[in-house]
Design an enzyme around this catalytic site. Structure first.
Site, short mmCIF file in Angstrom:
data_model
loop_
_atom_site.label_atom_id
_atom_site.label_comp_id
_atom_site.label_asym_id
_atom_site.label_seq_id
_atom_site.Cartn_x
_atom_site.Cartn_y
_atom_site.Cartn_z
N GLY A 70 1.38 -17.60 2.75
CA GLY A 70 2.71 -17.05 2.49
C GLY A 70 2.94 -15.76 3.26
N GLY A 72 4.08 -11.58 3.07
CA GLY A 72 4.25 -10.37 2.28
C GLY A 72 5.36 -9.53 2.85
N ALA A 73 5.46 -8.28 2.38
CA ALA A 73 6.53 -7.40 2.84
C ALA A 73 6.41 -7.08 4.32
CB ALA A 73 6.52 -6.10 2.02
N LYS A 92 -4.29 -10.95 6.59
CA LYS A 92 -2.87 -10.58 6.72
C LYS A 92 -2.62 -10.15 8.16
CE LYS A 92 0.66 -7.56 4.71
NZ LYS A 92 0.94 -6.51 3.69
N ASP A 184 6.61 -1.34 -4.79
CA ASP A 184 7.05 -2.73 -4.68
C ASP A 184 6.34 -3.60 -5.72
OD1 ASP A 184 8.57 -4.78 -3.61
OD2 ASP A 184 7.08 -5.31 -2.09
#
Length: 224
Positions: A70, A72-73, A92, A184
């Site tokens: 997926g 992330g920010a 990431k 967040d």
């Protein structure tokens, strides 16, 4: 670029033909016969990011990329396994784009990930970096986010909710003691690791986080 002979690549000795003092000679010069300066000029002419390519290959020699987990920010997250051990991690990938992923915000995220070590915060194990990209090797949290955890159980009991909420507060209190403001906190960034019934909370994704200097402007390390 010049023509090919004997399957060998010819190269301009300068960044562009306009700068070649002898374009004919440049067009017939083989890469193996170039000086270091000429090779660097050809790399610049082709706009090749060697540092990125070398680092990308280094990451892929160390880790096998299995599937995307997926976004992330600040980047995409992949499931990876260490090639020599088989141990699984999350990777990431952050593309430096000059907007949200600018040097200042990314520097803050990396600084935070380097300094925090807590059982309810995702751990950073390794960092690879080029001029245009970063690869963060992170602790793999295999239970998904808390929203998935809730939806995959027939009931989200008060005892399980209390268990998770206590761990979230413990993680946040630790972060605040380190001068870290997450900014967040949402279901997507509260991950669950461990047993099916309860699991343990892991706070993730520091792409929007900030650092504050403790003992100034009323910030007290012990008063989260």
């Amino acid at each position: 670029m010049g023509d090919r002979k004997n399957s060998e690549v010819k190269v301009h000795a300068q960044i562009s033909s306009e700068l070649d003092t002898d374009p004919t000679a440049a067009g017939t010069t083989l890469l193996k016969d170039c000086t270091d300066d000429q090779l660097l000029a050809e790399i610049a002419r082709r706009k090749i990011d060697i540092h990125h390519n070398v680092t990308d290959q280094l990451v892929k020699k160390s880790y096998h990329f299995e599937k995307s987990l997926g976004h992330g920010a600040s980047g995409e997250v992949w499931l990876v396994s260490k090639i020599n051990t088989g141990e699984k991690f999350a990777c990431k990938i952050i593309i430096k784009d000059g907007n949200m992923n600018d040097a200042e915000s990314m520097g803050t995220e990396i600084e935070i990930m380097k300094r925090v070590r807590h059982k309810h915060v995702v751990t950073l194990y390794e960092l690879y970096e080029s001029a245009s990209c970063m690869w963060l090797i992170l602790e793999l949290v295999d239970g998904g986010d808390i929203n998935y955890f809730i939806s995959s159980h027939r009931a989200y009991t008060e005892s399980v909710c209390a268990h998770h909420f206590r761990q979230i507060l413990q993680g946040l209190h630790y972060l605040h003691q380190q001068g870290v403001v997450h900014r967040d906190i949402k279901l997507d960034n509260i991950l669950i690791k461990g047993d099916h019934e309860y699991g343990d909370v892991k706070i993730a994704d520091f792409g929007l986080s900030a650092l504050v200097q403790m003992s100034t402007r009323g910030y007290d390390r012990d008063q989260s």
